[in-house]
Structures are given as structure tokens and as C-alpha cells.
Design a protein around this motif. Structure first.
Motif, short mmCIF file in Angstrom:
data_model
loop_
_atom_site.label_atom_id
_atom_site.label_comp_id
_atom_site.label_asym_id
_atom_site.label_seq_id
_atom_site.Cartn_x
_atom_site.Cartn_y
_atom_site.Cartn_z
N VAL A 248 2.66 -1.62 12.60
CA VAL A 248 3.16 -1.92 11.14
C VAL A 248 4.26 -1.13 11.06
CG1 VAL A 248 2.65 -1.15 8.99
CG2 VAL A 248 0.79 -2.12 10.46
N SER A 249 5.09 -1.88 10.29
CA SER A 249 6.60 -1.18 10.09
C SER A 249 6.40 -0.59 8.84
CB SER A 249 7.58 -2.08 10.15
OG SER A 249 7.98 -2.64 11.52
N ALA A 250 6.44 0.67 8.60
CA ALA A 250 6.37 1.47 7.29
C ALA A 250 7.87 1.83 6.66
CB ALA A 250 5.43 2.66 7.58
N ARG A 251 7.87 1.61 5.23
CA ARG A 251 8.91 2.32 4.70
C ARG A 251 8.72 3.88 4.37
NH1 ARG A 251 10.76 0.86 -1.27
NH2 ARG A 251 12.69 2.32 -1.57
N THR A 252 9.68 4.54 4.47
CA THR A 252 9.47 5.97 4.02
C THR A 252 10.23 6.13 2.73
OG1 THR A 252 11.23 6.67 5.43
CG2 THR A 252 9.10 6.46 6.41
N VAL A 253 9.29 6.99 1.90
CA VAL A 253 10.18 7.58 0.77
C VAL A 253 9.95 8.90 0.65
CG1 VAL A 253 10.00 7.36 -1.95
CG2 VAL A 253 9.86 5.49 -0.54
N LEU A 254 11.23 9.76 0.47
CA LEU A 254 11.04 11.12 0.37
C LEU A 254 11.71 11.45 -1.33
CD1 LEU A 254 10.68 14.10 1.24
CD2 LEU A 254 13.15 14.10 2.04
N MET B 222 8.28 16.54 -2.39
CA MET B 222 8.64 17.91 -2.41
C MET B 222 8.75 18.32 -3.80
SD MET B 222 11.84 17.93 0.54
CE MET B 222 11.67 19.67 0.82
N ARG B 223 8.16 19.41 -4.05
CA ARG B 223 8.03 19.91 -5.39
C ARG B 223 9.24 20.52 -5.88
NH1 ARG B 223 3.32 24.29 -5.46
NH2 ARG B 223 4.33 24.47 -3.23
N LEU C 283 15.21 21.62 4.66
CA LEU C 283 13.94 21.52 4.54
C LEU C 283 13.88 19.99 4.02
CD1 LEU C 283 12.95 24.38 1.99
CD2 LEU C 283 12.17 24.01 4.43
N GLU C 284 14.61 19.25 3.41
CA GLU C 284 14.63 18.09 3.18
C GLU C 284 14.97 17.22 4.41
OE1 GLU C 284 17.84 17.61 0.32
OE2 GLU C 284 16.37 17.76 -1.67
N ALA C 285 15.74 17.57 5.20
CA ALA C 285 16.10 17.03 6.56
C ALA C 285 14.65 17.03 7.35
CB ALA C 285 17.26 17.15 7.12
N ASP C 286 14.24 18.38 7.29
CA ASP C 286 12.70 18.29 8.14
C ASP C 286 11.73 17.47 7.43
OD1 ASP C 286 14.00 20.26 9.67
OD2 ASP C 286 13.02 21.92 8.61
N ALA C 287 11.56 17.27 6.41
CA ALA C 287 10.45 16.46 5.70
C ALA C 287 10.81 14.89 6.05
CB ALA C 287 10.51 16.62 4.25
N GLN C 288 12.20 14.69 5.95
CA GLN C 288 12.35 13.17 6.30
C GLN C 288 12.12 12.96 7.83
OE1 GLN C 288 13.56 10.73 3.98
NE2 GLN C 288 12.87 9.55 5.75
N GLN C 289 12.45 13.83 8.61
CA GLN C 289 12.23 13.68 10.02
C GLN C 289 10.63 13.52 10.40
OE1 GLN C 289 13.48 16.85 12.37
NE2 GLN C 289 13.15 15.55 14.30
N ILE D 53 0.94 -1.42 0.13
CA ILE D 53 -0.05 0.15 -0.06
C ILE D 53 0.98 1.30 -0.02
CG2 ILE D 53 -1.73 1.23 1.44
CD1 ILE D 53 -2.61 -1.42 2.56
N LEU D 54 0.44 2.34 -0.86
CA LEU D 54 1.33 3.35 -0.86
C LEU D 54 0.47 4.63 -0.42
CD1 LEU D 54 3.70 4.89 -1.65
CD2 LEU D 54 2.68 5.11 -4.10
N ALA D 55 0.73 5.00 0.46
CA ALA D 55 0.31 6.26 1.27
C ALA D 55 0.95 7.56 0.82
CB ALA D 55 0.04 6.20 2.69
N VAL D 56 0.30 8.45 0.45
CA VAL D 56 1.03 9.68 0.30
C VAL D 56 0.62 10.96 0.93
CG1 VAL D 56 1.38 11.47 -1.66
CG2 VAL D 56 1.02 9.15 -2.09
N THR D 57 1.59 11.60 1.51
CA THR D 57 1.20 12.77 2.63
C THR D 57 1.80 13.69 2.40
OG1 THR D 57 1.31 12.98 5.04
CG2 THR D 57 3.20 11.75 4.20
N ASP D 58 1.21 15.15 2.79
CA ASP D 58 1.94 16.44 2.84
C ASP D 58 1.77 16.91 4.45
OD1 ASP D 58 -0.83 16.83 3.36
OD2 ASP D 58 -0.94 18.04 1.45
N PHE D 59 1.51 15.90 5.27
CA PHE D 59 1.55 16.02 6.72
C PHE D 59 0.56 17.09 7.29
CE2 PHE D 59 6.22 15.97 5.11
CZ PHE D 59 6.49 14.71 5.36
N SER D 60 -0.44 17.18 6.55
CA SER D 60 -1.76 17.74 6.85
C SER D 60 -2.61 16.89 7.69
CB SER D 60 -2.70 18.11 5.71
OG SER D 60 -3.16 17.18 5.06
N PRO D 61 -3.60 17.49 8.58
CA PRO D 61 -4.34 16.45 9.31
C PRO D 61 -5.09 15.48 8.70
CG PRO D 61 -4.53 18.95 10.08
CD PRO D 61 -3.72 18.81 8.74
#
Length: 295
Positions: A84-90, A41-42, A63-69, A7-15
Motif C-alpha cells: 500500500v502506498s501511503a501519503r504522509t502528513v506532518l 507535533m504539538r 525535530l520536524e525533520a526527524d518526525a518526517q523521517q 483512511i486516516l491513520a494518526v500515529t505518535d510512533f508508539s508500538p
């Protein structure tokens, strides 16, 4: 969903994007599917920033480091809440291209995103970009509005009796395998206004209405039989009127927590995402929407 397909979940960190990630984690836990969390990140904005401040300026890197955090923290929160263990992709670049490429690379079974977000995701879901995303992908797309307190209980599946209706039902049963299904169809008397204008007797028009209703009832029951649905797993919802308006009414009246739509309609050339039905449900509905994009 097949356990091997993530499953691929896309987020912009909004609620609401967080609600989407939580729903994706719940589905991953229920199905055993791997979960990937992605933030894009655009690329154009990053490129402009580097041009304005200079390529060596640390702000872009920060900015990239903050997004990854934030991604890592979200993954940690989901692990605590849903085990659930999720893999992250920036990623950075064109939002649509990056999502599409990652979905293909993962062979994702499902794309999950929030109904409204901040920045790019708000435009993704409510603007023409969403239509482009849903048109180009062959992956089911789940648009999340609600806080996912529990598994889906009641699912309204919109039927137009095209070949894509069976695919929409199949996707619904994979995402909500234990939910009660409401098979929805909205019928209308063909050219009713013109019949009235032409002076056709109201009794005759009412006869046509009853014929249309009877045909819709027969088609819904035949559909359920062809899908091998058992008694108690489903119920019919057959109403007269505009599908967009009536669907929105029935999702509330029947206490449904998910609406499932096929991407295509009666004709191979007809894309409901370019018409009123799916667009209306994405913009005006009150529950989560699952769009089956496969033919």
C-alpha cells in the motif's frame, strides 16, 4: 468503505500506534481505499521550544525533520508489508483541530489510532480528549489494541435498537465485510432492585425477566431481518446484566477480535461516550473498538 474515501491513520510512533497504522494499511489493501499517515507535533510545545532556544535554533527544525523521517519510514515499511502506498502528513498545532481538519479535507471514511500511545495519543484515547474527539467528528473511529495478523474474523456489534444501531452495523460491515457478526444485547429487568425492596413476589419478577429476554430475542432477530443479514452471517448474543461488564466478558468468551459501538444511544441527547459503556470498552476491553459516530 467507498474506495474513493481515504483512511486516516494518526500515529505518535508508539508500538500500539504502529499496530494501528498496520491495521489501517491492511484495510486500505482490502478495500482499495487511499491511506494517509498523520503525525501532529504539538504547536504549543514547539512554540515554547523556539522561545527558550531562539527562533533560529536548529533543534526545532531537526525535530520536524526527524518526525518526517519516521513517517516516511513507516510508510515505506507498510508498502513493503502490505503493498500500500501511503501519503504522509506532518502537522503542528492543536492535536484535535489538526486531526479534524485533515479528516474533513480528505473526506476520510475512517480514523484509525492506537489504544494507548506515548505523549498525546495516550491522553487522546484514555482521557477526556478522546471523548471530545469522538464527539466532534462525524467519522467512524477505529481504536486498535491488537497486532493485525489477519482480517477481522468475528465482530461483536452492540445493539440498543436505536436508529444508530443500524449505522453501527453498516460501519462494521464496511470495515469487516467477511467477518461473522455477533449481535449483542444486554437486557435488564427495569427497577429490579426497587421491585425487590417493594416486596414484589420473586415469581412475578422472574416473569418480568422472561418477558424482557423474550422481547430482546425478538428485537435482535427483527434487527437482523431489517438489515438483510443471511443465516450463517450472524448469531445472537443476548445476556442479562450491565452492558459494559457483559460486553467485555462476551468479547472474550466468543473469541471476537472487534467490538462495534454506536456513538449515540436510545435518545438523541444521550451520548454513550459520556457514559459507562463505550468508555469502559475503550479503557478496559481487550480487542479493537470501532465507534460509529454518524447519526
Amino acid at each position: 468503505m467507498k474506495p474513493t474515501q481515504p483512511i486516516l491513520a494518526v500515529t505518535d510512533f508508539s508500538p500500539l500506534a504502529r499496530h494501528a497504522a498496520e491495521r489501517a494499511a491492511r484495510l486500505a489493501h482490502e478495500t482499495g481505499a487511499p491511506l494517509t499517515l498523520m503525525h501532529v507535533m504539538r504547536g504549543g510545545a514547539l512554540h515554547n521550544l523556539r522561545q527558550w532556544l531562539g527562533t533560529s535554533h536548529p533543534l526545532a527544525t531537526q525535530l520536524e525533520a526527524d518526525a518526517q523521517q519516521q513517517l516516511d519510514q513507516l510508510a515505506a515499511d507498510l508498502h513493503t508489508a502490505r503493498h500500500v502506498s501511503a501519503r504522509t502528513v506532518l502537522a503542528s498545532g492543536s492535536v484535535l483541530d489538526e486531526i479534524g481538519q485533515k479528516a474533513e479535507a480528505l473526506n476520510a471514511a475512517l480514523l484509525v489510532l492506537g489504544a494507548r500511545g506515548e505523549g498525546f495519543l495516550r491522553r487522546q484515547v484514555l482521557g477526556t480528549t478522546s471523548e471530545r474527539l469522538l464527539r466532534r467528528t462525524t467519522r467512524p473511529v477505529l481504536v486498535v489494541r491488537q497486532t493485525p495478523h489477519a482480517a477481522y474474523r468475528r465482530v461483536l456489534v452492540a445493539l440498543d435498537f436505536s436508529p444508530w444501531s443500524l449505522q453501527a452495523l453498516a460501519v462494521a460491515r464496511r470495515v469487516a465485510p467477511h467477518a461473522h457478526l455477533v449481535l449483542f444485547n444486554a437486557f435488564q429487568v427495569p427497577f429490579e432492585e426497587k421491585l425487590h425492596f417493594a416486596g414484589v413476589d420473586p415469581t412475578t419478577i422472574e416473569h418480568y425477566r422472561q418477558q424482557a429476554r423474550t422481547q430482546a430475542v425478538q428485537q435482535v432477530h427483527a434487527f437482523a431481518a431489517s438489515a438483510r443479514l443471511k443465516s450463517g452471517q450472524w448469531e445472537p448474543c443476548i445476556v442479562e446484566g450491565d452492558p459494559s461488564l457483559r460486553m467485555a466478558q462476551q468479547e472474550l468468551a466468543l473469541d471476537c477480535d472487534l467490538v462495534v459501538l454506536g456513538k449515540h444511544g436510545q435518545s438523541a441527547a444521550e451520548d454513550l461516550l459520556l457514559g459507562s459503556v463505550t468508555q469502559h470498552m475503550l479503557a478496559e476491553g481487550s480487542v479493537d473498538v470501532l465507534v460509529s459516530t454518524a447519526r
